[in-house]
Design an enzyme around this catalytic site. Sequence first.
Site, PDB file in Angstrom:
ATOM      1  N   ASP A 320      43.395  57.256 -24.650  1.00  0.00           N
ATOM      2  CA  ASP A 320      44.517  56.991 -25.543  1.00  0.00           C
ATOM      3  C   ASP A 320      45.280  58.297 -25.706  1.00  0.00           C
ATOM      4  OD1 ASP A 320      46.092  55.648 -27.568  1.00  0.00           O
ATOM      5  OD2 ASP A 320      44.991  56.867 -29.008  1.00  0.00           O
ATOM      6  N   ASP A 571      41.434  56.535 -31.414  1.00  0.00           N
ATOM      7  CA  ASP A 571      41.243  56.934 -32.805  1.00  0.00           C
ATOM      8  C   ASP A 571      41.874  55.964 -33.799  1.00  0.00           C
ATOM      9  OD1 ASP A 571      43.867  57.447 -32.250  1.00  0.00           O
ATOM     10  OD2 ASP A 571      43.941  59.384 -33.276  1.00  0.00           O
ATOM     11  N   ASP A 575      43.080  50.680 -31.173  1.00  0.00           N
ATOM     12  CA  ASP A 575      42.127  50.930 -30.085  1.00  0.00           C
ATOM     13  C   ASP A 575      40.815  50.172 -30.272  1.00  0.00           C
ATOM     14  OD1 ASP A 575      43.841  52.882 -28.875  1.00  0.00           O
ATOM     15  OD2 ASP A 575      43.212  54.314 -30.405  1.00  0.00           O
TER      16      ASP A 575
END
Length: 905
Positions: A320, A571, A575
């Site tokens: 990410d 985070d 996600d």
Amino acid sequence: MAATDIERGLSTAEVEERIAAGKINRNMELKTKSVKELIIENLCTLFNLINVILAFLVILTGSFKNLTFLFVVFLNTAIGVIQSMRSKKMVDKLTLLTSKKAIAVRDGAEVELDLDQIVLDDIIRLGRGDQIPADAVVVSGEALVNESLLTGESDLIKKQPGSELMSGSFIDSGLLRARVIHVGADSYVAKINNEAKYVKKVNSEIMNALNAIVRFASIIMIPLGLALFASSVSELWDAAGTPGNSALSWCFSELLAGHVPSSALLSTVGALLGMIPQGLVLLTSSVLAIATVRLARRKVLAQQLYCIETLARVDVLCLDKTGTITSGRMEVEGTYPLPVEGMGAGEGDAAVPVDTTVLDFALANVARATSADANETCQALLNYYADRPVEVSEPLSVIPFSSSKKWSGASFAQGSYVMGAAQFVLSDRAFAQVENRVAELADTCRVLVVARVDGFTPDGDMVGEAEPVGFVTIRDEIRTSAAETIGYFNEQGVTLNVISGDDPRTVSSIARVVGVPGADAYVDATTLDTPAKLDAAVDRYHVFGRVTPQQKRELVQALKRREHTVAMTGDGVNDVLALKEADCSVAMAAGSDAARNVAEIVLVDNDFASMPAVVAEGRRSINNLQRSASLFLTKTLFSMGLAALCIALPPYPFEPIQMTLINFFCIGAPGFVLGLEPNNARVKGSFLTNVLKRALPASLAVILAAALDIFVARVFGFNQLTLSTMCLLTSCAASVSLIWRISQPLTPLRVALFVFVVAGILTGVIGFPKLLSIANLSMGQMVILAVIVVITCSVFFKLATMMDSLKPRRRHAATGFGRGVRVRLGRGGGKVSSTGSTAERFAKRVAADMAQRREARTVREAEARALEGVAQAQPKKKKSTGVKRSRVTKSAQGIKVSMPSKKKK
């Protein structure tokens, strides 16, 4: 809602009405497992069940000294429980770091409430740094909101009356009041969390291998155990003079009379215990537990033992962007002045210092002038010019940034300047002159133009045509360690995919900077509107932008269908679904509660650079366990083979005390030493296959040696003591040969270990013959023993060489058929099968019932908490309480929590 209602908020009666209707902001965050669940999870295993049954049989005999094997079971279970509890404690601590209070307006007064005391239609006040507790709509005021934890978008979103606020996002700047429109399970965060609440199956080859071994042993143990017991009872029946009609009827009559055939039971249990790889299970737990302690020192929390191994086997890593590669802050990439000939100071204007460019003067001073409500761009400029010598000029007028204007500006004695998006600041003529330059810079960064104007109107509009003086490029601040960490995974042959909710061009530029292969080719996930398109994109692209949480999960699923072992870092709440789906999930401690709770690994210091250390620990654990496991599995396999052999050719050749010598010097000591030494070699092949390749030759050699010993003893009439001694020495010879082979290449530690093993065996056999029931062999018996040892070792090395020459199976997955098909191409031809597994309906029904009961209990608790809030929220006179609340703001590491300091009494 009317203005008067905004100021008054809900009344006490209205709050109680909503509580009665269940319109409460129940806590829907993913929680860690309870202590009870963790204990049950580690206690209720097949391994423990088998050992408990065997312990029960031993207790029936009254020979309690033979229950010492339960110590291994207890130790293994304790390691699992302690590690689980340690992880739970750490995650619960991290969860407490985010703000859990909100300011609401009730009965015309502002009151502080716990988040689960908020009800539908409450008016809440939100300011800089506050986390939005429930979905709401703005009713007054304006603010810039950071929704990166929810959407992955790093840009701040302007919110004004009528705009919706999503729970879980943060107020970056501004002040507003909002009316709650969704609570509890209806909120945005709760919907994502609910989708992530299914139980994730641990994908660990070591765990799967151990479970397979225990399952196989449990199946084999039943017929072998019954046969051995029948054989032992038959011998006892013969010794008793064959009373009754048969050995079975005699055994039943003895049991009814209260006489337990202790010797038969103990010999059977002793043989069955040898089939269970108790030491291997304990060694695995110990090695992985030590690995988690080592990682904890590096600020890495492994929430589950086997995740370390899984990350070491990963061949695709999905990253990410926000919070992983970037810090979450913006930074100035560079400034690009334009020639400003003919643009001297205006009439009455002071001149810009000669040692400072007009661009630097304008940027530094406009940023300072608008710093009272600084957004991310303004903060980046303030940081950039904090240590640069640019003269500070007092602003005469300030025009704050406006989302409608897309620029901000200020007037000084040296002139008036604006900065913002070129399309909104410059006229069509001026923009056409710099369009190519803007496009060139925009390839990797966000571009702002700085221009001089004649001044500003009372309404805040520009006076005159803006003349550009230069450009400034802003980009996401990339973590200093990101490029090095990405380079490490490239060297290890791990495929890297960057999956983000941000603009694909921005994601691509950052991926190129840190060295992600194939970053030039990117795709906007909004175009992947069918499962087929998304599935096809997995093979073509490594950079994905504008990805929704559901698409992130589908991308991970598509990679897993291709037989990849997938790790996912993240985070944010956006996600969570992908983290749940990945084989190994890694979360940042500064991220959302949900991300931390579903991840197997949490980076406590939010540093992506810790990942190589986790891989190194996993490799050390796997490679060393593969060496050590072959020793333990050798005992399991030859115990099964000998048990089967001795059913036909009794008696069982080993005495328990002799097995103690083999267990310590040939299995335990070398197993633990080899299991803890450094080893960073790449993991290759299947764990179980690699272990069997080493263990099977030694097991067959021991069984062959025992068969030869039994044959020779029957031919030459050797007694039981001599047979036991010969079996012990030939088994030790095969075990020493295996230790020599798995110790290659030799190191000083491995040489010392080999010498220790040989010396220990010789010391036991020569120094303690009575204790170990060692017979005094004649010269002829020693010659026969030497011949059998040579045959045993020769057979072992020959079989081991053959095993090493076997080529591993090749596996290729063919997808596109919904659940997919698996194609195995091996030595014996191909095989096609489905990747889908049979659903365990009963377990799912039980889990669903338990979840329903928990849900009902949560509802009752939530109603009680909300009623507490009503009692606490009665109107009070406004006065300063002196109570300071914790503030949550963004920092270079993600989210910074400022806790109020407590005065000492």
